[in-house]
Design an enzyme around this catalytic site. Structure first.
Site, PDB file in Angstrom:
ATOM      1  N   SER A 143      32.414 -30.815  -0.908  1.00 50.47           N
ATOM      2  CA  SER A 143      31.848 -29.485  -1.182  1.00 50.47           C
ATOM      3  C   SER A 143      32.770 -28.754  -2.152  1.00 50.47           C
ATOM      4  CB  SER A 143      31.755 -28.683   0.119  1.00 50.47           C
ATOM      5  OG  SER A 143      31.391 -27.344  -0.140  1.00 50.47           O
ATOM      6  N   TYR A 156      35.924 -25.800   7.842  1.00 54.44           N
ATOM      7  CA  TYR A 156      34.988 -26.396   6.878  1.00 54.44           C
ATOM      8  C   TYR A 156      35.705 -26.701   5.564  1.00 54.44           C
ATOM      9  CZ  TYR A 156      30.696 -27.145   4.203  1.00 54.44           C
ATOM     10  OH  TYR A 156      29.706 -27.699   3.422  1.00 54.44           O
TER      11      TYR A 156
HETATM   12  P1  NAD Z   1      21.407 -29.710   6.594  1.00 54.01           P
HETATM   13  O1  NAD Z   1      21.822 -28.908   7.755  1.00 54.01           O
HETATM   14  O2  NAD Z   1      20.065 -29.496   5.986  1.00 54.01           O
HETATM   15  O3  NAD Z   1      21.580 -31.283   6.889  1.00 54.01           O
HETATM   16  C1  NAD Z   1      22.664 -31.798   7.614  1.00 54.01           C
HETATM   17  C2  NAD Z   1      22.160 -32.909   8.499  1.00 54.01           C
HETATM   18  O4  NAD Z   1      23.288 -33.489   9.164  1.00 54.01           O
HETATM   19  C3  NAD Z   1      21.193 -32.424   9.594  1.00 54.01           C
HETATM   20  O5  NAD Z   1      20.018 -33.215   9.600  1.00 54.01           O
HETATM   21  C4  NAD Z   1      21.989 -32.607  10.871  1.00 54.01           C
HETATM   22  O6  NAD Z   1      21.183 -32.913  12.011  1.00 54.01           O
HETATM   23  C5  NAD Z   1      22.907 -33.744  10.504  1.00 54.01           C
HETATM   24  N1  NAD Z   1      24.080 -33.813  11.382  1.00 54.01           N
HETATM   25  C6  NAD Z   1      24.828 -32.783  11.855  1.00 54.01           C
HETATM   26  N2  NAD Z   1      25.781 -33.244  12.667  1.00 54.01           N
HETATM   27  C7  NAD Z   1      25.647 -34.592  12.709  1.00 54.01           C
HETATM   28  C8  NAD Z   1      26.337 -35.632  13.373  1.00 54.01           C
HETATM   29  N3  NAD Z   1      27.361 -35.365  14.187  1.00 54.01           N
HETATM   30  N4  NAD Z   1      25.945 -36.903  13.172  1.00 54.01           N
HETATM   31  C9  NAD Z   1      24.890 -37.182  12.361  1.00 54.01           C
HETATM   32  N5  NAD Z   1      24.187 -36.242  11.723  1.00 54.01           N
HETATM   33  C10 NAD Z   1      24.560 -34.962  11.888  1.00 54.01           C
HETATM   34  O7  NAD Z   1      22.534 -29.415   5.500  1.00 54.01           O
HETATM   35  P2  NAD Z   1      22.745 -29.955   4.015  1.00 54.01           P
HETATM   36  O8  NAD Z   1      23.003 -28.756   3.188  1.00 54.01           O
HETATM   37  O9  NAD Z   1      21.731 -30.943   3.610  1.00 54.01           O
HETATM   38  O10 NAD Z   1      24.153 -30.675   4.238  1.00 54.01           O
HETATM   39  C11 NAD Z   1      24.414 -32.007   3.858  1.00 54.01           C
HETATM   40  C12 NAD Z   1      25.861 -32.105   3.438  1.00 54.01           C
HETATM   41  O11 NAD Z   1      26.063 -31.281   2.285  1.00 54.01           O
HETATM   42  C13 NAD Z   1      26.852 -31.611   4.494  1.00 54.01           C
HETATM   43  O12 NAD Z   1      27.956 -32.480   4.539  1.00 54.01           O
HETATM   44  C14 NAD Z   1      27.263 -30.248   3.968  1.00 54.01           C
HETATM   45  O13 NAD Z   1      28.521 -29.871   4.421  1.00 54.01           O
HETATM   46  C15 NAD Z   1      27.221 -30.490   2.476  1.00 54.01           C
HETATM   47  N6  NAD Z   1      27.123 -29.304   1.656  1.00 54.01           N
HETATM   48  C16 NAD Z   1      26.054 -28.456   1.727  1.00 54.01           C
HETATM   49  C17 NAD Z   1      26.021 -27.316   0.913  1.00 54.01           C
HETATM   50  C18 NAD Z   1      24.860 -26.343   0.936  1.00 54.01           C
HETATM   51  O14 NAD Z   1      24.986 -25.240   0.350  1.00 54.01           O
HETATM   52  N7  NAD Z   1      23.743 -26.666   1.556  1.00 54.01           N
HETATM   53  C19 NAD Z   1      27.081 -27.067   0.009  1.00 54.01           C
HETATM   54  C20 NAD Z   1      28.129 -27.953  -0.033  1.00 54.01           C
HETATM   55  C21 NAD Z   1      28.160 -29.070   0.784  1.00 54.01           C
END
Ligand code: NAD
Length: 258
Positions: A143, A156
């Site tokens: 991230s 985080y």
């Molecule tokens: P999201 O919440 O839509 O998806 C995350 C998924 O991970 C969910 O389906 C959840 O059930 C699953 N999950 C959570 N804990 C888990 C576990 N212990 N084992 C297996 N699955 C698990 O969020 P997203 O935005 O798609 O996030 C995906 C990745 O992107 C994450 O690593 C997040 O930190 C990163 N990210 C997101 C953003 C943003 O702005 N959305 C920015 C930077 C990084």
């Protein structure tokens, strides 16, 4: 022929957001998909989306912070498809905005266990498979929070910074074994996770991202496709930043209305 024809991709956290968009795109490019998530409903929905688009996918319930679950998810991939070419360690949680001194130890441990240990366990389990197969690709979701500080998100930010370093270290360890390992640093992306941003204390995405908008999960998936495919055949150990210019610097002031 698709960019991932003949490949098998295991994607964690694929029941939602970035993981789901990537599952759909990888499938469209010819990969057979293992959708893994700790939440079955979202995982099954992603499988349905892939199948409706004419692709192949199965769901495996797995918590990336538990070694036994990770082993199960990798074994299921090999049982189903007989190979594993691409691992996308994408599952992650952000947690609520809590200042460092107020962060309970168990909250810290949980975020680190999923965001950082999950990447370690997934890689630890899959690297021996890739070594046997003669190569592979690992992508990790870090991230921009691993590149700059965000008040209220100490665990985080620390977990994502560590994912960047783990990516570099693993890339160096296995570069001569035909395993490429990279990470992606998304900025503010429109997913259910982003819906959880604290309204009273939101990260200043729209103001800070020079493009002045949130990204779409599909815009991250396209970068994941580049890293998963031979288009990035000379790329390893890198962090692909997908943040609308957020970490490039301070954006221009908005023009004042006359
Ligand atoms: P999201 O919440 O839509 O998806 C995350 C998924 O991970 C969910 O389906 C959840 O059930 C699953 N999950 C959570 N804990 C888990 C576990 N212990 N084992 C297996 N699955 C698990 O969020 P997203 O935005 O798609 O996030 C995906 C990745 O992107 C994450 O690593 C997040 O930190 C990163 N990210 C997101 C953003 C943003 O702005 N959305 C920015 C930077 C990084």
């Amino acid at each position: 022929m698709g960019k991932l024809s003949g490949k098998v991709a295991l994607i964690t956290g694929a029941g939602s957001g970035i993981g789901r968009a990537t599952a759909v795109l990888f499938s469209r490019e010819g990969a057979r998909i293992v959708v893994s998530d700790v939440v079955p409903q979202g995982g099954h929905e992603t499988v349905d989306m892939v199948k409706k688009a004419g692709g192949q996918a199965v769901f495996v319930e797995s918590d990336v912070s538990r070694w036994a679950d990770v082993q199960k998810m990798v074994a299921a991939t090999l049982d189903t498809y007989g190979q594993l070419d691409i691992l996308y360690n994408n599952a992650g949680i952000m947690g609520k905005y809590i200042m460092t001194a107020d962060t309970p130890e168990e909250v810290w441990d949980r975020i680190i266990a999923i965001n950082l240990k999950g990447v370690f366990l997934g890689s630890k389990c899959v690297i021996p498979v890739m070594l046997r197969q003669g190569g592979g690709v690992i992508i990790n979701t870090a991230s921009t929070a691993g590149m700059i500080g965000l008040p209220g998100l100490p665990a985080y930010c620390a977990s994502k910074a560590a994912v960047i370093q783990l990516t570099k270290t693993m890339a160096l360890e296995y570069a001569d074994k035909n395993i490429r390992i990279n990470c992606i640093c998304p900025g503010g992306i429109t997913t259910p996770m982003a819906a959880g941003y604290d309204a009273d204390n939101p990260p200043p995405f729209k103001q800070s991202q020079a493009m002045r908008r949130f990204g779409q999960p599909e815009e991250v998936a396209k970068v994941a496709l580049y890293l998963a495919s031979d288009d990035s055949s000379f790329v390893t150990g890198t962090s692909a930043v997908v943040d609308g210019g957020w970490t490039a610097g301070i954006p221009k002031a908005k023009p004042k209305k006359e």
